[in-house]
Design a protein around this motif. Structure first.
Motif, PDB file in Angstrom:
ATOM      1  N   ASP A  43      -2.309  11.789   9.353  1.00 18.30           N
ATOM      2  CA  ASP A  43      -2.512  10.816  10.411  1.00 18.30           C
ATOM      3  C   ASP A  43      -3.843  11.044  11.120  1.00 18.30           C
ATOM      4  O   ASP A  43      -4.312  12.181  11.251  1.00 18.30           O
ATOM      5  CB  ASP A  43      -1.375  10.889  11.429  1.00 18.30           C
TER       6      ASP A  43
ATOM      7  N   GLN B 206      -3.286   7.228  -1.996  1.00 17.25           N
ATOM      8  CA  GLN B 206      -2.859   8.486  -1.386  1.00 17.25           C
ATOM      9  C   GLN B 206      -2.580   8.326   0.103  1.00 17.25           C
ATOM     10  O   GLN B 206      -3.325   7.664   0.825  1.00 17.25           O
ATOM     11  CB  GLN B 206      -3.929   9.559  -1.594  1.00 17.25           C
ATOM     12  N   ARG B 207      -1.479   8.925   0.544  1.00 20.77           N
ATOM     13  CA  ARG B 207      -1.147   8.977   1.970  1.00 20.77           C
ATOM     14  C   ARG B 207      -1.831  10.198   2.550  1.00 20.77           C
ATOM     15  O   ARG B 207      -1.566  11.331   2.148  1.00 20.77           O
ATOM     16  CB  ARG B 207       0.367   9.068   2.144  1.00 20.77           C
TER      17      ARG B 207
ATOM     18  N   GLN C  76      -1.586   5.823  10.918  1.00 20.91           N
ATOM     19  CA  GLN C  76      -1.286   6.170   9.534  1.00 20.91           C
ATOM     20  C   GLN C  76      -2.485   5.799   8.653  1.00 20.91           C
ATOM     21  O   GLN C  76      -3.176   4.817   8.916  1.00 20.91           O
ATOM     22  CB  GLN C  76      -0.036   5.439   9.058  1.00 20.91           C
TER      23      GLN C  76
ATOM     24  N   TYR D  22       0.801  -1.220   0.000  1.00 17.82           N
ATOM     25  CA  TYR D  22       0.000   0.000   0.000  1.00 17.82           C
ATOM     26  C   TYR D  22       0.833   1.269   0.000  1.00 17.82           C
ATOM     27  O   TYR D  22       0.394   2.315  -0.480  1.00 17.82           O
ATOM     28  CB  TYR D  22      -0.977   0.007   1.174  1.00 17.82           C
ATOM     29  N   ASP D  23       2.056   1.203   0.538  1.00 13.84           N
ATOM     30  CA  ASP D  23       2.883   2.412   0.644  1.00 13.84           C
ATOM     31  C   ASP D  23       4.014   2.455  -0.365  1.00 13.84           C
ATOM     32  O   ASP D  23       4.831   3.384  -0.332  1.00 13.84           O
ATOM     33  CB  ASP D  23       3.452   2.537   2.060  1.00 13.84           C
TER      34      ASP D  23
ATOM     35  N   TRP E  62      -4.002   5.462   4.532  1.00 13.68           N
ATOM     36  CA  TRP E  62      -3.874   5.452   3.066  1.00 13.68           C
ATOM     37  C   TRP E  62      -5.270   5.293   2.475  1.00 13.68           C
ATOM     38  O   TRP E  62      -6.150   4.674   3.098  1.00 13.68           O
ATOM     39  CB  TRP E  62      -2.996   4.291   2.588  1.00 13.68           C
TER      40      TRP E  62
ATOM     41  N   TYR F 253      -6.065   1.846   7.485  1.00 21.04           N
ATOM     42  CA  TYR F 253      -5.419   2.397   8.674  1.00 21.04           C
ATOM     43  C   TYR F 253      -4.352   1.421   9.154  1.00 21.04           C
ATOM     44  O   TYR F 253      -4.569   0.203   9.160  1.00 21.04           O
ATOM     45  CB  TYR F 253      -6.426   2.587   9.808  1.00 21.04           C
TER      46      TYR F 253
END
Length: 574
Positions: free
Chosen positions: A538, A534-535, A521, A458-459, A523, A558
């Motif tokens: 928080d 997209q990030r 975190q 995902y990141d 996304w 999350y």
């Protein structure tokens, strides 16, 4: 017992998919799914805990384009399947196969290899898988025949007469096996296209692969499937197998070919029976071919036992008699039968809504199928596919794992497809499926590819959805679906929320038995950017949870660092 069915979907090259089906509830909307006035989400890490198999995130290699390798590498793809109709008669010594009903029953080469069998198509796929750390699932032929060359076809006009539909562009002498009167041509000699392929032929292939790549529990081929959709051989490969399988034939061929695989590589895992028709889960393909639904002779001759239940009983009996297991996975294919859902584009608003509802057929015991399935007389049209598989295994051959080596919800190109695919992957993990491979390979930029990335990367740095499923409930799963899993041995929790509706939704997320850090975190994948996950900023989190806002048609992930149930001491229960 069963009513005759009509309207079974097909692949666009006449691939039949009557299979394991999806249905729809009675809700009818023209644009998406209506949300309840208030929705509450709850995640409890102490409940329903079980490992999530990484093999549920697999794909089939058939149809892989030039960019598939990059996609699979980015996903750290856990398993890739070499399968499909055109592999049922694969001759590993010639790197040739027969396309069956998919394309005029023609023998073809699968690669341009000049050093066969070393450089065959199958070997190339296995070696590519090895290079990226992907396990291979290889389909072995079980019809008793494989292609004898790369030139012949099953229904040549010169031999069997005129046929209105032919491969006019490439091989005009090859027809589709339907005469000018509209009847299937019969009396075909299998040796026109094929040579015998007994269990020893398969055993020799597995021995070759083990010698070349290692055993199944090390660097070699880990999984072998017992052919492909044998319940449709009388359609897809009717030039060599015109009479459909019976109960006894299925058992005997499984005994022979699975035993040959295990004798050649005792560490390999075997999947079967790889069926696809809904009706063939309950009566034999032979009963289906004869239209014998109300009093199926073959089933009645076997104690009136549903075919898959009987099949598992026979596999258990083999182990009891021989002291070894030859079937490791119950493998059934699953294609939504509802009109327009599978193997195609997103469709109109009604079809998109249907696609999102239809995933419930994988698990929901209250969900009535909205296709011909509801008229078959089986459980009131309730499919509850994975629980049904699970019950068959528990009752007839415990410790057999569950596989769905083909499935497809369509709409690869559309956000609607991504929502459905993410929901399906979440269901597979929660319901305890052990292996699944998507049929069809999405392009790197397709929304469905991003659905996989949300679970596998995902990141962009290898971040993955957790590997221990925990209980996650929504008061309206159809509108706002939620899935959760612990990661990093209980030091992190991942929570995925899928808003299937056309409107933004706000819902509280309650946490139980997880002590989070102050910030999570986040996304998200949505219409805001279909070319990126997209990030976001928080999310503040308290000990009891948080409140989230979820855009219309979005997938939000999350990641909460903290302390989970595996690291906490629960209060003593009195």
């Amino acid at each position: 017992m069963l009513k005759e069915y009509v309207g079974m979907p097909k692949h666009n090259q006449t691939r039949y998919y009557a299979a394991v089906i999806v249905g729809c509830c009675t809700l009818s909307l023209s644009a998406g799914i209506a949300a309840a006035p208030t929705i509450q989400l709850t995640v409890d890490t102490s409940m329903n805990r079980h490992p999530i198999s990484p093999y549920i995130y697999g794909m089939n290699s058939y149809g892989a384009g030039a960019d598939a390798s990059d996609l699979w590498k980015s996903l750290n793809l856990p398993v890739s399947r070499f399968g499909g109709n055109n592999v049922s008669r694969y001759n590993w010594k010639l790197d040739a196969t027969n396309t069956g009903a998919d394309w005029y029953f023609e023998n073809v080469r699968l690669s341009n290899a000049s050093n066969i069998p070393s450089d065959s198509a199958a070997n190339r796929i296995i070696e590519q898988n090895q290079q990226r750390g992907t396990q291979s699932l290889v389909t072995i032929p079980m019809t008793g025949y494989v292609a004898k060359d790369s030139l012949a076809c099953g229904f040549s006009i010169s031999q069997y007469g005129a046929q209105p539909v032919t491969d006019a562009q490439w091989r005009p002498n090859c027809g589709n096996g339907v005469s000018t009167s509209g009847q299937h041509i019969t009396g075909v000699n299998p040796t026109d296209t094929s040579m015998a392929a007994p269990p020893s032929f398969v055993g020799e292939w597995v021995t070759f692969l083990k010698t070349r790549y290692g055993s199944g529990n090390t660097t070699g081929v880990r999984f072998y499937a017992l052919d492909n959709e044998a319940d449709l051989w009388h359609e897809t490969h009717r030039d060599v197998f015109p009479i459909a399988l019976t109960y006894n034939q299925l058992r005997d061929r499984t005994y022979q070919y699975a035993a040959a695989i295990k004798a050649a590589d005792s560490q390999a895992q075997v999947l079967g029976p790889v069926f696809t028709q809904w009706s063939s889960l309950f009566i034999s393909p032979n009963d289906v071919q004869r239209g014998d639904y109300s009093t199926p002779d073959d089933r009645l001759a076997h104690g009136n036992t549903p075919l898959i239940a009987w099949y598992l009983q026979q596999m258990k009996a083999y182990e009891q008699s021989n002291g070894k297991r030859i079937l490791d996975y119950l493998d059934l294919h699953y294609y939504p039968a509802a009109q327009g859902v599978t193997l195609g584009m997103a469709g109109d608003a009604a079809t998109q809504a249907l696609r999102l509802r239809s995933t419930r057929a994988l698990w929901d015991s209250t969900y009535v199928d909205e296709s011909w399935i509801k008229d078959t007389g089986i459980d009131g049209g309730v499919v509850k596919f994975i629980p049904r598989m699970r019950d068959w295994v528990a009752n007839h051959y415990p410790r057999t794992k569950l596989a769905i080596s083909e499935y497809n919800w369509g709409a690869f190109e559309h956000l609607n497809g991504a929502l459905a695919q993410a929901d399906v992957l979440g269901i597979f993990g929660r319901e305890g499926v052990d292996l699944a491979t998507l049929w069809g390979v999405p392009k790197t930029t397709d929304p469905v590819a991003y659905a996989f990335r949300l679970f596998r990367n995902y990141d962009g740095a290898g971040g993955q959805f957790g590997d221990t499923s925990v209980q996650a409930n929504s008061t309206n799963q159809e509108a706002l679906a939620v899935y959760a899993a612990e990661a990093a041995a209980g030091k992190a929790l991942t929570v995925m929320v899928i808003n299937k509706t056309k409107t933004a939704l706000t819902a509280p997320v309650a946490l139980r038995y997880f002590k989070p850090n102050a910030m999570a975190q986040v996304w998200q994948y949505s219409a805001a950017n279909l070319q990126a996950i997209q990030r976001l900023a928080d999310q503040p989190v308290s000990a009891s949870g948080w409140s989230g806002t979820f855009p219309a048609e979005s997938i939000t992930l999350y990641r909460l660092a903290g302390t989970g149930i595996t690291l906490m001491r629960l209060p003593r229960m009195r």
